[in-house]
Write an enzyme that holds these catalytic residues in place. Sequence first.
Site: not given
Length: 506
Positions: A177, A296
């Site tokens: 991320e 995710e």
Amino acid sequence: MGKSSIKAKMVIDKEFQISEIDPRIYGSFIEHLGRAVYGGIYEPEHPTADEHGFRQDVIDLVKELQVPIVRYPGGNMVSAYNWEDGVGPKEDRPRRLELAWRTIETNQVGTNEFMDWTKKANTDVMMAVNLGTRGVDAARNLLEYTNHPGGTYWSDLRKSHGYEDPHNIKVWCLGNEMDGPWQLGQKTAHEYGRLAYETAKAMRLVDPSIELVTCGSSSSQMPTFPEWEAETLEHTYEVADYISLHQYYGNRSDDTANFLAKSMDMDNFIHTVIATCDYIKAKKRSKKNMYLSFDEWNVWFHSNNQDKEIEPWSIAPPQLEDVYTFEDALLVGSMLNTLLRHSDRVKIACMAQLVNVIAPIMTENGGGAWKQTIFYPYFYTSVYGRGVALNPVVSSPKYDSKDFTDVPYLDPSVVYNEEKEELVVFATNRHLSETLEVDIDIRAFEGYEIAEHVVLEHENAKAVNTATDEQVKPHTNGESFVQDGKLTGIFPKFSWNMVRLTKKQS
């Protein structure tokens, strides 16, 4: 079916193939966060703990799910993690401030311990490297430590730690991320693309056999999505094998019909990332497809408020411990259907996470382990969703909700396992009050009969499972039947279903 049913149609054919399903689509995730590691997979004082301190009751549940790959050690945590802290004699390992979740990391579990655990749990590892506070050097050294046979500084250090043979970790995430302002060492798309490219180049020189995952946007809601994908792939397209996607959903407005439609947002997210990848492919005149790692995904919102009250700098506090409802399980079932329908491009996916932290498995420290509501669609899809994903032709009545229009009540995926002569239909009925009667043409599967029809249903959308009370669990009393080349799927209101057919043995 009387007045309380609505009708839909579906055609299933062996020729309507999407793709061979990569088993890694049923992966999961363990981060050094909350009680995922300490109190989750590792609790040396627990009655079921083995000689390495791993909870056998948890291992048994993970093996039941048949999890093929587990992402580790983060997550946000990896962006400030020094992997060297977690190897060598445990008594010499430093305690660190873990800045992503503001806890103390004891480093009693590290790379080698996690590799030991994965062998016991019959799973592989998807290892993440720190591209937040670190970069090329730490990544190449970790890879040499884990994968090089011996005769060099880092590989011989591994041997001195008691691991003669290399771990041979094959899948590696180039950071986590990196577009997120919450991320330590956040990068612009250009900064990340350059760093990921140089890191990939070095890692491929150490071990050319590895597969690499480059960071996509942290979610489809990021203001830079999908420009981030386009700009980073300009750098990483030829060195990476996958680009990552992350997405979580929650029913914050307590609107169940709208919540159950959120898998359509996931579908749109995947379409957009594929289109962006293919644009860069065309721009580069490349022959290579970029595949997707949806590493995710889950429902996550229940624990947001209680997490704000956690005292900083504690050790393994209960963080992100969502207690999942029945309706959460239905959305998880539809998210799995979405992944299967995109199995031609989504090759890896990780339900985040596996134990205690937004997880299908919960534990009590010193006590029992149990299955959350979301365990069940994950379990059945993982175990029986192996083979080839088929593209069903679906005609379903639809509804509109607050954020979505034309939401089909019937949300299916179909898997054909030729070797086992098995056809499996997974189906969510999103209708809150009507049974869905589905006319399914299966003439291509002559001689197939129903082996079981599993139903997950409950009158209460908010029903949950606890250590002492399992309110939500499947039954096998589904009413579907086969007649004259037709499967009639009877899917109760507001339910998730698996109809498994096998060929009659002559």
